[in-house]
Design a protein around this motif. Structure first.
Motif, PDB file in Angstrom:
ATOM      1  N   ILE A   1       6.891   5.970  -4.197  1.00 51.36           N
ATOM      2  CA  ILE A   1       7.343   6.253  -5.556  1.00 51.36           C
ATOM      3  C   ILE A   1       6.989   7.689  -5.946  1.00 51.36           C
ATOM      4  O   ILE A   1       7.792   8.406  -6.557  1.00 51.36           O
ATOM      5  CB  ILE A   1       6.732   5.255  -6.556  1.00 51.36           C
ATOM      6  CG1 ILE A   1       7.289   3.846  -6.294  1.00 51.36           C
ATOM      7  CG2 ILE A   1       7.024   5.675  -7.989  1.00 51.36           C
ATOM      8  CD1 ILE A   1       6.623   2.768  -7.122  1.00 51.36           C
ATOM      9  N   LEU A   2       5.778   8.134  -5.562  1.00 50.44           N
ATOM     10  CA  LEU A   2       5.388   9.518  -5.850  1.00 50.44           C
ATOM     11  C   LEU A   2       6.303  10.502  -5.122  1.00 50.44           C
ATOM     12  O   LEU A   2       6.674  11.544  -5.680  1.00 50.44           O
ATOM     13  CB  LEU A   2       3.935   9.747  -5.431  1.00 50.44           C
ATOM     14  CG  LEU A   2       2.850   9.209  -6.364  1.00 50.44           C
ATOM     15  CD1 LEU A   2       1.471   9.501  -5.797  1.00 50.44           C
ATOM     16  CD2 LEU A   2       2.984   9.820  -7.762  1.00 50.44           C
ATOM     17  N   LEU A   3       6.665  10.179  -3.871  1.00 48.43           N
ATOM     18  CA  LEU A   3       7.582  11.032  -3.122  1.00 48.43           C
ATOM     19  C   LEU A   3       8.931  11.128  -3.817  1.00 48.43           C
ATOM     20  O   LEU A   3       9.488  12.223  -3.991  1.00 48.43           O
ATOM     21  CB  LEU A   3       7.760  10.486  -1.699  1.00 48.43           C
ATOM     22  CG  LEU A   3       8.818  11.188  -0.834  1.00 48.43           C
ATOM     23  CD1 LEU A   3       8.429  12.645  -0.602  1.00 48.43           C
ATOM     24  CD2 LEU A   3       8.976  10.462   0.508  1.00 48.43           C
TER      25      LEU A   3
ATOM     26  N   HIS B   1       0.823  -1.210   0.000  1.00 47.15           N
ATOM     27  CA  HIS B   1       0.000   0.000   0.000  1.00 47.15           C
ATOM     28  C   HIS B   1       0.857   1.260   0.000  1.00 47.15           C
ATOM     29  O   HIS B   1       0.472   2.283  -0.575  1.00 47.15           O
ATOM     30  CB  HIS B   1      -0.925   0.015   1.214  1.00 47.15           C
ATOM     31  CG  HIS B   1      -2.077  -0.936   1.123  1.00 47.15           C
ATOM     32  ND1 HIS B   1      -3.049  -0.861   0.135  1.00 47.15           N
ATOM     33  CD2 HIS B   1      -2.426  -1.997   1.890  1.00 47.15           C
ATOM     34  CE1 HIS B   1      -3.936  -1.828   0.302  1.00 47.15           C
ATOM     35  NE2 HIS B   1      -3.578  -2.538   1.354  1.00 47.15           N
ATOM     36  N   LEU B   2       2.019   1.194   0.655  1.00 47.38           N
ATOM     37  CA  LEU B   2       2.888   2.364   0.750  1.00 47.38           C
ATOM     38  C   LEU B   2       3.690   2.615  -0.524  1.00 47.38           C
ATOM     39  O   LEU B   2       4.068   3.758  -0.796  1.00 47.38           O
ATOM     40  CB  LEU B   2       3.866   2.198   1.923  1.00 47.38           C
ATOM     41  CG  LEU B   2       3.294   2.289   3.332  1.00 47.38           C
ATOM     42  CD1 LEU B   2       4.389   1.995   4.351  1.00 47.38           C
ATOM     43  CD2 LEU B   2       2.686   3.670   3.580  1.00 47.38           C
ATOM     44  N   VAL B   3       3.967   1.561  -1.292  1.00 46.35           N
ATOM     45  CA  VAL B   3       4.860   1.678  -2.451  1.00 46.35           C
ATOM     46  C   VAL B   3       4.477   2.814  -3.404  1.00 46.35           C
ATOM     47  O   VAL B   3       5.328   3.636  -3.765  1.00 46.35           O
ATOM     48  CB  VAL B   3       4.961   0.333  -3.205  1.00 46.35           C
ATOM     49  CG1 VAL B   3       5.515   0.539  -4.609  1.00 46.35           C
ATOM     50  CG2 VAL B   3       5.887  -0.613  -2.454  1.00 46.35           C
TER      51      VAL B   3
ATOM     52  N   PHE C   1       0.812   0.671  -9.381  1.00 46.92           N
ATOM     53  CA  PHE C   1       0.661   0.116  -8.026  1.00 46.92           C
ATOM     54  C   PHE C   1      -0.658   0.556  -7.396  1.00 46.92           C
ATOM     55  O   PHE C   1      -1.235  -0.158  -6.583  1.00 46.92           O
ATOM     56  CB  PHE C   1       1.836   0.525  -7.150  1.00 46.92           C
ATOM     57  CG  PHE C   1       3.031  -0.364  -7.287  1.00 46.92           C
ATOM     58  CD1 PHE C   1       3.048  -1.631  -6.697  1.00 46.92           C
ATOM     59  CD2 PHE C   1       4.150   0.045  -8.002  1.00 46.92           C
ATOM     60  CE1 PHE C   1       4.143  -2.465  -6.828  1.00 46.92           C
ATOM     61  CE2 PHE C   1       5.265  -0.779  -8.132  1.00 46.92           C
ATOM     62  CZ  PHE C   1       5.252  -2.043  -7.545  1.00 46.92           C
ATOM     63  N   PHE C   2      -1.154   1.759  -7.736  1.00 46.72           N
ATOM     64  CA  PHE C   2      -2.428   2.208  -7.193  1.00 46.72           C
ATOM     65  C   PHE C   2      -3.587   1.339  -7.683  1.00 46.72           C
ATOM     66  O   PHE C   2      -4.528   1.061  -6.928  1.00 46.72           O
ATOM     67  CB  PHE C   2      -2.673   3.665  -7.576  1.00 46.72           C
ATOM     68  CG  PHE C   2      -2.099   4.668  -6.613  1.00 46.72           C
ATOM     69  CD1 PHE C   2      -2.425   4.625  -5.255  1.00 46.72           C
ATOM     70  CD2 PHE C   2      -1.230   5.635  -7.056  1.00 46.72           C
ATOM     71  CE1 PHE C   2      -1.894   5.535  -4.371  1.00 46.72           C
ATOM     72  CE2 PHE C   2      -0.692   6.575  -6.181  1.00 46.72           C
ATOM     73  CZ  PHE C   2      -1.015   6.516  -4.825  1.00 46.72           C
TER      74      PHE C   2
ATOM     75  N   GLY D   1       8.482   6.728 -13.032  1.00 45.30           N
ATOM     76  CA  GLY D   1       7.982   6.818 -11.663  1.00 45.30           C
ATOM     77  C   GLY D   1       6.479   7.017 -11.611  1.00 45.30           C
ATOM     78  O   GLY D   1       5.782   6.355 -10.827  1.00 45.30           O
ATOM     79  N   LEU D   2       5.963   7.916 -12.427  1.00 42.06           N
ATOM     80  CA  LEU D   2       4.520   8.167 -12.443  1.00 42.06           C
ATOM     81  C   LEU D   2       3.757   6.940 -12.931  1.00 42.06           C
ATOM     82  O   LEU D   2       2.704   6.588 -12.375  1.00 42.06           O
ATOM     83  CB  LEU D   2       4.212   9.375 -13.323  1.00 42.06           C
ATOM     84  CG  LEU D   2       4.716  10.728 -12.795  1.00 42.06           C
ATOM     85  CD1 LEU D   2       4.437  11.818 -13.815  1.00 42.06           C
ATOM     86  CD2 LEU D   2       4.051  11.066 -11.459  1.00 42.06           C
ATOM     87  N   ALA D   3       4.283   6.276 -13.967  1.00 45.45           N
ATOM     88  CA  ALA D   3       3.634   5.072 -14.487  1.00 45.45           C
ATOM     89  C   ALA D   3       3.622   3.965 -13.433  1.00 45.45           C
ATOM     90  O   ALA D   3       2.623   3.247 -13.265  1.00 45.45           O
ATOM     91  CB  ALA D   3       4.325   4.601 -15.752  1.00 45.45           C
TER      92      ALA D   3
END
Length: 249
Positions: A106-108, A100-102, A246-247, A239-241
């Protein structure tokens, strides 16, 4: 096919780390793609990229400068403590929670890739070497960054550079030297703890590490031939992809 994917990811990850950073994005994506759980993929990718951190730290050893009146001993202690804490937190994180955190992590890291160079340029444009934070504040900030590095590692280099710039450092080579030293120390400690917790997948580790080393050498050769803006744009897109993937996973 899985081995080819891992080999290519190691090669590309090593190249990106040598030129612009962000190699951990590629190794994490590849390991998850071939069926490794995200928690183990994160630890394995970090372990595979460790030789590159060590080589970079040695390369820039003579350029290191210290911020906020902190000594080398203090900075090494911060890296070791932060790396230990970050790795310990990871060891006590469940697979479900980490999954859930990944995307948020990644966004961070992707946000750091977007904002970091701008913050660094803004700080370097100020013609002063005055320290902007007190030593205690510097210790707290660097410890938090090292904890992040021990936990996730993605985007660590650019986050450290931006942090050092905001602390008052203006010499890019000196900042790179300290960034590489801190990254090498905290990653070494973190990987040792990952190994004790059986978080490293030995099946792909050696191939990934060897290809990352080769990629690092290739990256050093082509570093001046490919615009960093193009590479950073590629990393941000990846990163965005990955975050979106993952979301919705």
């Amino acid at each position: 096919m899985d081995w080819l994917i891992i080999a290519f990811a190691g090669l590309l990850g090593g190249m990106l780390n040598a030129v612009a950073g962000g190699g951990s994005f590629i190794t994490l994506l590849a390991l998850v793609f071939v069926g490794i759980p995200p928690l183990i993929a994160n630890a394995t990718g970090t372990a595979a990229l460790l030789p590159g951190y060590l080589a970079s730290a040695w390369r820039f050893r003579k350029d290191i400068e210290y911020p906020a009146n902190l000594s080398l001993k203090h900075l090494c202690l911060i890296a070791v403590v932060g790396g230990c804490l970050g790795a310990a937190i990871l060891l006590n994180t469940s697979e479900q929670l980490f999954a859930h955190l990944v995307p948020w992590l990644i966004l961070l890291a992707t946000g750091a890739f977007i904002a970091g160079p701008w913050l660094l340029r803004k700080r370097l444009s100020v013609a002063t070497a005055s320290t902007t934070v007190r030593p205690l504040s510097a210790v707290i900030i660097l410890t938090l960054v090292c904890i992040y590095g021990g936990y996730f590692n993605g985007g660590l280099g650019i986050i450290l550079l931006a942090t050092l710039g905001l602390m008052g450092q203006t010499q890019l080579h000196g900042m790179n030297g300290l960034k590489n030293l801190l990254s090498a120390l905290l990653t070494t400690i973190a990987v040792a703890l990952y190994a004790t917790g059986n978080l490293i997948d030995a099946q792909y580790l050696l191939l990934l590490a060897i290809m990352a080393i080769i990629g690092g050498y290739i990256g050093a050769v082509i570093a001046y031939r490919i615009p960093q803006s193009l590479l950073r744009g590629f990393i941000v897109c990846v990163g965005l992809a990955m975050a979106i993937g993952f979301f919705i996973r």
